[in-house]
Motif scaffolding. Structure first.
Motif, PDB file in Angstrom:
ATOM      1  N   UNK A 194       5.475 -13.711 -10.182  1.00 26.28           N
ATOM      2  CA  UNK A 194       5.065 -13.452  -8.807  1.00 26.28           C
ATOM      3  C   UNK A 194       5.901 -12.318  -8.223  1.00 26.28           C
ATOM      4  N   UNK A 195       5.270 -11.458  -7.414  1.00 29.66           N
ATOM      5  CA  UNK A 195       6.041 -10.473  -6.667  1.00 29.66           C
ATOM      6  C   UNK A 195       5.319 -10.100  -5.382  1.00 29.66           C
ATOM      7  N   UNK A 196       6.055  -9.412  -4.532  1.00 32.66           N
ATOM      8  CA  UNK A 196       5.539  -8.909  -3.255  1.00 32.66           C
ATOM      9  C   UNK A 196       5.691  -7.400  -3.260  1.00 32.66           C
ATOM     10  N   UNK A 197       4.627  -6.666  -2.931  1.00 35.12           N
ATOM     11  CA  UNK A 197       4.648  -5.205  -2.997  1.00 35.12           C
ATOM     12  C   UNK A 197       4.166  -4.631  -1.674  1.00 35.12           C
ATOM     13  N   UNK A 198       4.908  -3.660  -1.159  1.00 32.40           N
ATOM     14  CA  UNK A 198       4.435  -2.882  -0.022  1.00 32.40           C
ATOM     15  C   UNK A 198       3.787  -1.626  -0.587  1.00 32.40           C
ATOM     16  N   UNK A 199       2.464  -1.551  -0.517  1.00 34.37           N
ATOM     17  CA  UNK A 199       1.719  -0.500  -1.184  1.00 34.37           C
ATOM     18  C   UNK A 199       1.937   0.852  -0.509  1.00 34.37           C
ATOM     19  N   UNK A 200       1.844   1.918  -1.321  1.00 36.18           N
ATOM     20  CA  UNK A 200       2.018   3.279  -0.826  1.00 36.18           C
ATOM     21  C   UNK A 200       1.116   4.193  -1.646  1.00 36.18           C
ATOM     22  N   UNK A 201       1.348   5.502  -1.548  1.00 38.11           N
ATOM     23  CA  UNK A 201       0.593   6.460  -2.349  1.00 38.11           C
ATOM     24  C   UNK A 201       1.376   6.883  -3.593  1.00 38.11           C
TER      25      UNK A 201
ATOM     26  N   UNK B  12      -3.369 -10.782  -3.710  1.00 41.49           N
ATOM     27  CA  UNK B  12      -3.715 -11.340  -2.397  1.00 41.49           C
ATOM     28  C   UNK B  12      -3.151 -10.424  -1.320  1.00 41.49           C
ATOM     29  N   UNK B  13      -4.023  -9.907  -0.444  1.00 45.20           N
ATOM     30  CA  UNK B  13      -3.581  -9.043   0.651  1.00 45.20           C
ATOM     31  C   UNK B  13      -3.011  -9.939   1.742  1.00 45.20           C
ATOM     32  N   UNK B  14      -1.705  -9.878   1.895  1.00 45.67           N
ATOM     33  CA  UNK B  14      -1.014 -10.751   2.830  1.00 45.67           C
ATOM     34  C   UNK B  14      -0.970 -10.159   4.238  1.00 45.67           C
ATOM     35  N   UNK B  15      -0.889  -8.841   4.327  1.00 45.25           N
ATOM     36  CA  UNK B  15      -0.706  -8.206   5.642  1.00 45.25           C
ATOM     37  C   UNK B  15      -1.242  -6.781   5.619  1.00 45.25           C
ATOM     38  N   UNK B  16      -1.799  -6.357   6.748  1.00 45.45           N
ATOM     39  CA  UNK B  16      -2.248  -4.977   6.898  1.00 45.45           C
ATOM     40  C   UNK B  16      -3.657  -4.769   6.388  1.00 45.45           C
ATOM     41  N   UNK B  17      -4.003  -3.502   6.263  1.00 48.82           N
ATOM     42  CA  UNK B  17      -5.319  -3.131   5.763  1.00 48.82           C
ATOM     43  C   UNK B  17      -5.207  -1.828   4.989  1.00 48.82           C
ATOM     44  N   UNK B  18      -6.195  -1.567   4.175  1.00 46.09           N
ATOM     45  CA  UNK B  18      -6.180  -0.364   3.356  1.00 46.09           C
ATOM     46  C   UNK B  18      -7.396  -0.335   2.461  1.00 46.09           C
ATOM     47  N   UNK B  19      -7.178   0.111   1.211  1.00 49.18           N
ATOM     48  CA  UNK B  19      -8.285   0.275   0.279  1.00 49.18           C
ATOM     49  C   UNK B  19      -7.809  -0.127  -1.111  1.00 49.18           C
ATOM     50  N   UNK B  20      -8.744  -0.677  -1.876  1.00 48.54           N
ATOM     51  CA  UNK B  20      -8.471  -0.932  -3.287  1.00 48.54           C
ATOM     52  C   UNK B  20      -9.469  -0.131  -4.105  1.00 48.54           C
TER      53      UNK B  20
ATOM     54  N   UNK C  21      -5.835   0.458  -8.135  1.00 41.75           N
ATOM     55  CA  UNK C  21      -4.659   0.816  -7.355  1.00 41.75           C
ATOM     56  C   UNK C  21      -4.988   0.532  -5.887  1.00 41.75           C
ATOM     57  N   UNK C  22      -3.994   0.071  -5.132  1.00 38.12           N
ATOM     58  CA  UNK C  22      -4.136  -0.134  -3.687  1.00 38.12           C
ATOM     59  C   UNK C  22      -3.641   1.109  -2.959  1.00 38.12           C
ATOM     60  N   UNK C  23      -4.227   1.361  -1.780  1.00 40.87           N
ATOM     61  CA  UNK C  23      -3.785   2.431  -0.909  1.00 40.87           C
ATOM     62  C   UNK C  23      -3.796   1.933   0.537  1.00 40.87           C
TER      63      UNK C  23
ATOM     64  N   UNK D 103       5.178   3.292   7.638  1.00 38.19           N
ATOM     65  CA  UNK D 103       5.849   2.580   8.732  1.00 38.19           C
ATOM     66  C   UNK D 103       4.835   2.138   9.782  1.00 38.19           C
ATOM     67  N   UNK D 104       3.708   2.852   9.848  1.00 36.60           N
ATOM     68  CA  UNK D 104       2.654   2.499  10.798  1.00 36.60           C
ATOM     69  C   UNK D 104       1.453   1.856  10.114  1.00 36.60           C
ATOM     70  N   UNK D 105       1.346   2.038   8.811  1.00 38.80           N
ATOM     71  CA  UNK D 105       0.178   1.561   8.073  1.00 38.80           C
ATOM     72  C   UNK D 105       0.619   0.697   6.900  1.00 38.80           C
ATOM     73  N   UNK D 106       1.160  -0.465   7.188  1.00 36.21           N
ATOM     74  CA  UNK D 106       1.669  -1.343   6.133  1.00 36.21           C
ATOM     75  C   UNK D 106       0.525  -2.054   5.425  1.00 36.21           C
ATOM     76  N   UNK D 107       0.662  -2.168   4.122  1.00 37.84           N
ATOM     77  CA  UNK D 107      -0.269  -2.937   3.305  1.00 37.84           C
ATOM     78  C   UNK D 107       0.568  -3.762   2.337  1.00 37.84           C
ATOM     79  N   UNK D 108       0.696  -5.063   2.612  1.00 42.69           N
ATOM     80  CA  UNK D 108       1.536  -5.959   1.815  1.00 42.69           C
ATOM     81  C   UNK D 108       0.646  -6.794   0.903  1.00 42.69           C
ATOM     82  N   UNK D 109       0.922  -6.745  -0.395  1.00 41.54           N
ATOM     83  CA  UNK D 109       0.122  -7.464  -1.381  1.00 41.54           C
ATOM     84  C   UNK D 109       1.035  -8.368  -2.211  1.00 41.54           C
ATOM     85  N   UNK D 110       0.623  -9.633  -2.384  1.00 42.69           N
ATOM     86  CA  UNK D 110       1.312 -10.569  -3.271  1.00 42.69           C
ATOM     87  C   UNK D 110       0.552 -10.594  -4.600  1.00 42.69           C
TER      88      UNK D 110
END
Length: 305
Positions: free
Chosen positions: A25-32, A46-54, A78-80, A87-94
């Protein structure tokens, strides 16, 4: 014009998993920064927080808190986040990672477990391209992923057994949710799902054409009014929004893989008005087409166009 070949790297199993039916198990703050990749293991995201694209293969979909994905072996993704400023567009994925041995171990426990595992698709073909997506309707999946990450990090006695128990509970929750959705559709409408699926496949094949819901209803053999209702229940969006989604996905793939003119890409996808396309693209992806192309080029290590 020949499309540029995408480079997709593979994440080796030994980075996270040993041999056997273990879970990671891990927690990732997605980026580019992360490139499109595939894995030598299976995973739930599992998208825990925020929004974005897969990005999964050539598909691009909006994601938000509560979205759950199952990715079999060999699935590239890949998530984006919605923007480069994380800092303004967080996307947290477990992430829950495991090998096919875990599924084989559960299947060996008997028919009831094999039926439970059917929610993931065929166990005989662990490399199938059949990734799946669910929406956490009750919050139970969020609770499970939070508990599984805590179990993994704290390493309590019998933690491995607890992780497997929660994994089984996750499968049960997915089964219950799908059963509830079938019940909500009702027996009379449930028999029409295959007809709607036939129309959905037809729409995907002809998404660049000037399609109407009336045409798709004829393919499904339903009245237009009934088709619109069943289509929305099946896809989670209106007919027009689904067409726009398919076209934007196609444009994203072309922007990432070629240097073709934006106007040409939009026109070939079915957009007649470039200004409308630009507005819709930014609304759906959070970027202009040119910005998306630059980010895609950076992510794949190519020279910016």
């Amino acid at each position: 014009m020949q499309k540029a070949k995408r480079y997709i790297w593979t994440t080796p199993r030994e980075l996270f998993l040993a041999e056997g039916p273990d879970l990671y198990m891990n927690r990732v703050e997605e980026s580019f920064n992360l490139e499109e990749h595939t894995h030598e293991f299976i995973e739930f995201n599992y998208v825990m927080e925020g929004r974005g694209y897969q990005h999964i293969g050539d598909a691009v979909m909006e994601v938000a808190g509560g979205d759950l994905f199952y990715l079999p072996l060999g699935t590239s993704h890949v998530f984006r986040p919605v923007g480069a400023d994380t800092s303004k567009n967080r996307l947290i994925v477990y992430n829950c990672l495991f090998g096919p041995e875990l599924l084989e171990s559960l299947a060996s426990r008997g028919e009831e477990y094999r039926e439970l595992l059917s929610v993931l698709g065929s166990l005989k073909e662990p490399c199938q391209p059949g990734w799946r997506q669910w929406k956490d309707r009750t919050g139970e999946i969020r609770r499970l992923f939070s508990a599984m990450l805590e179990d993994y990090v704290r390493r309590k006695p019998f933690g491995r057994l607890m992780l497997q128990a929660r994994f089984v509970e996750l499968l049960v929750q997915l089964h219950w949710q799908e059963e509830q959705e079938r019940t909500e559709r009702g027996p009379a409408e449930g028999g029409q799902d295959e007809l709607v699926d036939k129309a959905v496949s037809w729409v995907r094949e002809h998404s660049a054409d000037r399609l109407t819901a009336a045409q798709a209803a004829v393919v499904a053999g339903l009245s237009e009014r009934h088709f619109r209702r069943r289509f929305a229940a099946r896809t989670g969006m209106s007919f027009l929004n689904y067409i726009h989604k398919l076209r934007i996905e196609q444009c994203c793939a072309r922007l990432a893989a070629s240097r073709d003119r934006v106007a040409d890409i939009a026109a070939e996808a079915g957009f007649q008005d470039v200004k409308f396309f630009n507005r819709l693209f930014k609304k759906k992806t959070g970027m202009t087409p040119r910005q998306y192309r630059m980010f895609a080029a950076e992510a794949h290590g190519r020279t910016k166009p």
